[in-house]
Motif scaffolding. Structure first.
Motif, PDB file in Angstrom:
ATOM      1  N   MET A 162       3.994  -4.113  -0.911  1.00  0.00           N
ATOM      2  CA  MET A 162       3.152  -2.949  -0.630  1.00  0.00           C
ATOM      3  C   MET A 162       3.721  -1.706  -1.331  1.00  0.00           C
ATOM      4  O   MET A 162       4.928  -1.518  -1.388  1.00  0.00           O
ATOM      5  CB  MET A 162       3.103  -2.727   0.877  1.00  0.00           C
ATOM      6  N   THR A 163       2.855  -0.863  -1.820  1.00  0.00           N
ATOM      7  CA  THR A 163       3.314   0.355  -2.492  1.00  0.00           C
ATOM      8  C   THR A 163       3.843   1.345  -1.453  1.00  0.00           C
ATOM      9  O   THR A 163       3.583   1.224  -0.263  1.00  0.00           O
ATOM     10  CB  THR A 163       2.169   1.035  -3.264  1.00  0.00           C
ATOM     11  N   LYS A 164       4.593   2.326  -1.943  1.00  0.00           N
ATOM     12  CA  LYS A 164       5.133   3.345  -1.043  1.00  0.00           C
ATOM     13  C   LYS A 164       3.989   4.108  -0.367  1.00  0.00           C
ATOM     14  O   LYS A 164       4.072   4.455   0.811  1.00  0.00           O
ATOM     15  CB  LYS A 164       6.025   4.306  -1.831  1.00  0.00           C
ATOM     16  N   LEU A 165       2.932   4.334  -1.128  1.00  0.00           N
ATOM     17  CA  LEU A 165       1.759   4.996  -0.554  1.00  0.00           C
ATOM     18  C   LEU A 165       1.200   4.167   0.599  1.00  0.00           C
ATOM     19  O   LEU A 165       0.891   4.686   1.676  1.00  0.00           O
ATOM     20  CB  LEU A 165       0.693   5.185  -1.637  1.00  0.00           C
ATOM     21  N   GLY A 166       1.109   2.854   0.392  1.00  0.00           N
ATOM     22  CA  GLY A 166       0.612   1.950   1.425  1.00  0.00           C
ATOM     23  C   GLY A 166       1.473   2.009   2.679  1.00  0.00           C
ATOM     24  O   GLY A 166       0.953   2.069   3.798  1.00  0.00           O
ATOM     25  N   GLN A 167       2.796   2.006   2.478  1.00  0.00           N
ATOM     26  CA  GLN A 167       3.713   2.076   3.611  1.00  0.00           C
ATOM     27  C   GLN A 167       3.494   3.348   4.424  1.00  0.00           C
ATOM     28  O   GLN A 167       3.490   3.323   5.652  1.00  0.00           O
ATOM     29  CB  GLN A 167       5.166   2.029   3.125  1.00  0.00           C
ATOM     30  N   TRP A 168       3.302   4.458   3.698  1.00  0.00           N
ATOM     31  CA  TRP A 168       3.072   5.737   4.383  1.00  0.00           C
ATOM     32  C   TRP A 168       1.769   5.694   5.178  1.00  0.00           C
ATOM     33  O   TRP A 168       1.721   6.124   6.329  1.00  0.00           O
ATOM     34  CB  TRP A 168       3.020   6.881   3.363  1.00  0.00           C
TER      35      TRP A 168
END
Lengths: 92, 242
Positions: free
Chosen positions: A1-7
């Motif tokens: 998962m991308t960092k954006l997704g994690q956020w």
């Protein structure tokens, strides 16, 4: 998962927990004093994070090393390099 | 200090108009490798500088020998990423050091990089201005604030596991750098950042050594509004895609 997704995941999780407790179906079961704290909680957290950010950046800015010695040493080394290279026949 | 006989360090020096600095940085490199005892080569990748950088580089080959200084020029300015790819093709060392040729990175730190590498068999050792005795020289308060702010934002958004993402003074195992170069697409500051982010993704280990960064002695240092905008764009791109 991308960092954006994690956020987004993290925010969605916290957000829905907050909404369920403060506004939603679980609302009436939360004791009123707790609810008073709960309602503005996101704003408090945001402000707290802002303060933490400012304090961290401010502290790091104040403790950012000025390498005066490194600069002086470099000047010395440059002088030595120039002299030695000239001796070896380099045309600057 | 005794050095591993099998180790060889290839230093990649991309240059553009560094006639003044190149001889000095080469001298410092040669001296620090002679002191530490490591086998080395310096690969100068000049992008067609009009100021005679190549001419001075040829003089250096005569002084130090063509086994120590390798000239691999290119016809015009083609950017950092491709300069590293170009230089790496000719590198024979098992370690590759990437640094700026403008004297802001002092070669004395390379011995510490290698020591650090040996400590934990790290895939990458990155110089850091933000830890321990690390720091900068020649920056005013505004520049420091931008640097610290940008670094904080990057740490929050990307959690990269390294403290200095925009620095460009690093040591890589050769095969690690090759792998990373295949993956990285960004340019400028963001390129250095992407290298660390991709390294984390690929499970590479990163060691850190505090360095002092002495801002350009000769020539102009560059940090304009454009740079900040392209940094932010790059940061957000990495945030959304990695």
């Amino acid at each position: 998962m991308t960092k954006l997704g994690q956020w987004l995941w993290g925010l969605a999780l916290l957000g829905s927990a907050w909404a369920a407790l403060a506004l939603g179906p679980l609302g009436p079961r939360v004791p009123p004093p707790c609810r008073q704290v709960l309602l503005p909680l996101p704003v408090y957290l945001l402000v707290a994070f802002g303060c933490y950010s400012l304090a961290t950046v401010g502290y790091r800015l104040a403790t950012f090393n000025d390498c005066e010695e490194a600069a002086a040493e470099l000047q010395e080394h440059i002088g030595a390099a120039r002299a030695d290279l000239r001796r070896r026949g380099l045309q600057f | 200090m005794a050095a591993g006989a099998a180790d060889k360090v290839s230093v990649l020096l991309p240059t553009y108009n560094e006639r003044e600095n190149l001889p000095l940085v080469v001298w410092l490199l040669a001296r620090s490798f002679e002191t530490s005892g490591y086998n080395f080569e310096i690969i100068v990748i000049d992008d067609g500088s009009p100021d005679g950088t190549q001419e001075v580089a040829e003089q250096l080959v005569k002084i130090y020998g063509s086994d120590k200084i390798l000239l691999r020029p290119r016809a015009k300015k083609l950017g950092l990423g491709t300069a590293y790819i170009h230089g790496m093709k000719h590198a024979t060392g098992n370690f590759i050091v990437i640094m700026d040729a403008d004297l802001s990175h002092h070669p004395k730190f390379i011995a510490e990089f290698i020591r650090k590498q040996k400590e934990g068999n790290f895939d990458i050792v990155s110089g850091t201005r933000y830890k321990g005795n690390g720091g900068v020289y020649g920056w005013d308060l505004k520049r420091k604030l931008i640097s610290r702010g940008a670094n904080f934002l990057t740490q929050v958004l990307l959690r990269p596991g390294a403290s200095d993402l925009t620095g460009s003074f690093r040591l890589y195992k050769k095969e690690v750098l090759q792998k990373l170069m295949e993956k990285c697409v960004s340019k400028g500051y963001v390129f250095q950042m992407e290298m660390i982010v991709r390294a984390r993704q690929l499970g590479y280990t990163i060691g850190e050594v505090p360095i002092s960064f002495v801002d350009r002695v000769y020539g102009e240092s560059k940090l304009g509004g454009n740079e900040i905008v392209s940094f932010l764009k790059g940061l957000l791109t990495l945030f959304a895609t990695t």
